[in-house]
Scaffold this active site. Sequence first.
Site, PDB file in Angstrom:
ATOM      1  CB  SER A  61      -8.138  -0.211   5.355  1.00 45.97           C
ATOM      2  OG  SER A  61      -8.861   0.994   5.481  1.00 45.97           O
TER       3      SER A  61
ATOM      4  CB  SER B  32      -7.948   2.767   2.824  1.00 42.83           C
ATOM      5  OG  SER B  32      -7.117   2.046   3.692  1.00 42.83           O
TER       6      SER B  32
ATOM      7  CE  LYS C   1      -3.958   1.599   2.767  1.00 43.92           C
ATOM      8  NZ  LYS C   1      -4.806   1.208   3.914  1.00 43.92           N
TER       9      LYS C   1
ATOM     10  CB  ILE D 295      -7.982   1.884  11.446  1.00 39.95           C
ATOM     11  CG1 ILE D 295      -8.132   2.293  12.931  1.00 39.95           C
ATOM     12  CG2 ILE D 295      -8.762   2.861  10.558  1.00 39.95           C
ATOM     13  CD1 ILE D 295      -7.513   3.610  13.287  1.00 39.95           C
ATOM     14  CB  ALA D 296     -12.742   1.195   9.889  1.00 37.33           C
TER      15      ALA D 296
END
Lengths: 573, 573
Positions: free
Chosen positions: A269, A245, A169, A266-267
């Site tokens: 991604s 993400s 990433k 974190i949620a």
Amino acid sequence: MYARIRSLENISRSAPLPSPPIGWTRVHASRVKHPCIGNHPEENDGKGEEVEWRCSFVRPEGVWRIPSHSVLHIPSQSSVLTSHELAITSSYTATQLVEKMQKGELKSVDVVTAFCKRASVAQQLVNCLTEVMFEEAIERAKECDEVVEREGGRGKGLGKLHGLPVSLKDSFNVRGTTTTIGYIDFLSRPPATTDSNLVALLRSEGAIFYCKTNLPQTMMTADTHNNVFGRTLNPLNLGFTAGGSTGGESALIAMGGSIIGLATDIAGSCRIPALCCGLFSFKPSAGRVPFGGGVAPGRLGSPSSIAPVVGPMGRNVRDLELMLSTIITDKTWEFDESVVGVPWRKVEPVTQSLRFGLIRGHPKRPLHPPIARALHSAATRLKEHGHEIVLLDGLIPDLWDIWTLACKFFSLDPKNMPMEILKAAGEPPVPSVEKMSMGDNKWEPTLDALFDMNIAKWKVVKKFHDLIVEHQLDAVLLPGFQATAVPHDQYGEALYTALVNFLNYPSAIIPYLEANKQLDEPFFKSDVAYEPPYNAELFEGMPAHVQVMGKPMQDEELMEILKVVEEILGKNT
Amino acid sequence: MYARIRSLENISRSAPLPSPPIGWTRVHASRVKHPCIGNHPEENDGKGEEVEWRCSFVRPEGVWRIPSHSVLHIPSQSSVLTSHELAITSSYTATQLVEKMQKGELKSVDVVTAFCKRASVAQQLVNCLTEVMFEEAIERAKECDEVVEREGGRGKGLGKLHGLPVSLKDSFNVRGTTTTIGYIDFLSRPPATTDSNLVALLRSEGAIFYCKTNLPQTMMTADTHNNVFGRTLNPLNLGFTAGGSTGGESALIAMGGSIIGLATDIAGSCRIPALCCGLFSFKPSAGRVPFGGGVAPGRLGSPSSIAPVVGPMGRNVRDLELMLSTIITDKTWEFDESVVGVPWRKVEPVTQSLRFGLIRGHPKRPLHPPIARALHSAATRLKEHGHEIVLLDGLIPDLWDIWTLACKFFSLDPKNMPMEILKAAGEPPVPSVEKMSMGDNKWEPTLDALFDMNIAKWKVVKKFHDLIVEHQLDAVLLPGFQATAVPHDQYGEALYTALVNFLNYPSAIIPYLEANKQLDEPFFKSDVAYEPPYNAELFEGMPAHVQVMGKPMQDEELMEILKVVEEILGKNT
């Protein structure tokens, strides 16, 4: 690039971007010296010469857009890769590739070159890359091969990932490479002078970095789209999000342009892109994988108790285990001061009946029929194989409330740094950022509120804990999202993935089944409001999934459970 | 007790408490139904009858105070314990006691009774107890013995701590017992209906709880002193602090009234009492030992990144290991949702040369000669045994700055709850609380500041990490405090222990040497300002110590290192 920046200077946040031209735009960016990876044939000559510009992939948003379609078949139909290279990039697991390279049965230079070529093809179709390091990668591959030659194929080469190309990433730093994470303001930053901690660790185990991949502006949406690199498309349907993400990673891996990649989460991604593109991913317990040394989309120092983590994304469970067991050793802490330095434990394969909790969704985000069918089918198959299922619907705390609380933790910064970064460059938010509530000023975080938020969070954590202990659960089956991948900018809330970050449990996405109008029909409910709207025709053929959540710090136990689930779900009934 | 509360009602915070009478005060507290543990012979009849009152130990602070002296010899000189009971309480390790009880060579009822009696003696001398559960403990001991009888001594009895009496800091909840933690306001609370998570875990392993021990008002000072239970004294010198916040525990163990106890530690509360009383203690990495289910002295939900931990205090390294390896298993998480559920790892005993960093203190708190000598001697002995010492003075970040920053983390609550609790009962702060800066209103915590504090903290954590990696250190030797135990209310800042909480490393106190005017003299520096003032006569004979700090989450490795240090330092040169 500069032209683009200038053109944005006078655009207010609320004004839409001017319609881009069709095809591609050549943007001058003198600091970029890489083989061209643009999508126009004349720039993509494959010679790897240094050029002073790069092509930014721009996709028309209006009437000139071509009909949605899959581009998965194109790499094998294009003449860019030889049949050997196609085989390298599609016929092995990462684990097999490493073994073959360590033995000298495959050359790393061939493997790396094959993935560089396939990544180039992928880039032209789905705009998944941000930075390329092809030349450095191929040079490093040659060094790997020399080591094996000296060892006569009887050693381990340069490490547990000897010669393996690994994609990253964009938020990871790779020395000598820029890390803009898609912020125009960050374009003025010099290239990284050091590697992210995880990059340094993996280098020491023989991994080869050859590209970095696209991500959303602010890294807080499920649409991989920003004003620097544009939008990444889903290779299974260009009209759909590749997830976010870490959507550059999922698009690249789905295209065969990478065999394993590294995401942050974190949620959701790391898991959202996987479920959007039909891949496997593993979100570990926080702190097990080095996180430090990268570039963050917001303010550092957050006191949020929801910590970001790094996890792998790939094509099977075994490769995820290879990656995590390579990363998590008794040396990990030496690479990163914030790691929970516990070596990967060897746990026994599952031989007994497992007990799975089952969460079938929340009324505000009812499961689209393909996901309801996948979850139902997975639970049924597991039962058929002797495992037990315990329905948790009605027993667990309200998932929507948890999502709402999680969002407060995500937006604790009184300075709202991501929006400040956009403002600094006069950069407008992309549509998915515009839609999300992070920029909403109604929530004013305070230290006093944070105490109460933590207590509310602990109550939820305790409730889940007590349920798991009471019912002696080994893992929990739940959706990763209420749908398959969805059209661009329609993803919305990530309550089913963020739940797991909130709890700080490990979890994984296992791709399972595909949307099938006929088979899904019995799972359709006429009395619920699907969000985004459900349209069987639109979603046809898109990969479905299950999410499997383990117990905190029992990443190793979850990995063994995943092997069981993968095997059972992989078998035809 | 009520009389006391009433007497406090009209006292303003700044007014001193009225001088207490000499000897003891009988205070009515109808909810207390326990065998009397007062210090007056007529109440201490040993029959265990239920009484409706308790004696609160009060010590004259004025001219009627008796000269400082040690009371360590009194249990063996008193007629309360038989010679067998004296042997039980002083001639074995906890590990040996458990083995003997499991085999039936010792009866738990005898062991528990012996420690109950010795704890009663200790209470009369140093006022170390808050609650007693002698009758329940003896009943439970009988059950333990019955199990062994059935097993014929060939089993494990009720668990890894079968039949062992374990003492607890008052802040742990034991069902049926009150937990005031020394706050007058908490006297109105009903007895606990559930056990703290750790208490439940240890019960399941056969531990027997027979008493809870005293702590300081607010639990944030090194003087175990509050308005409910009064002040705990150091058995080695009644004029000195027994340390805090777990000073009831250290006084009790030093008196032989417990063989192992459980403490909490956020700035040194497990280690300060140990070093004050010549004991061993181990502060684990945060999250390894269940912390939940107790009573906190302040507001819950703090977003501070310095987490409180629980650690054992005892008489040798092996017993600390017994306790931690019993607590930390693959079942620990089931008892506590916030635990980092990683089982205690079996690591190999140390066979190679170790590398120790050495920190010799900070100019603002120079080491008193006995501590400087202990540290110097320890380092010298380790070198003589083939281990390496790397001097870290000058390389590490400023310890005083770290202490200052740590204090900000300790006082993040905008509501300053501890002071609110005192106000609620009209209770004045005890002198050590009055002296500390926690009540100071100049520091106004904000969420914005907390982001910056976290970044400042990370920099320090990284600096220590990098030093340890660069110098390939296995552990760090440092003082736990600049002095031995000190006279009451003179302890002051705990920078050498709080550093370790700040870093979230594990560390231990090993008692080593004693203050000796003659031997310490070469370590005296005339050009430094000792704080508190150094007076060789005053400190003569008090135990000195070293602190040994390991690497984060390598509690197991540190334990093996401690065994090496214990053996080397225990040997005569």
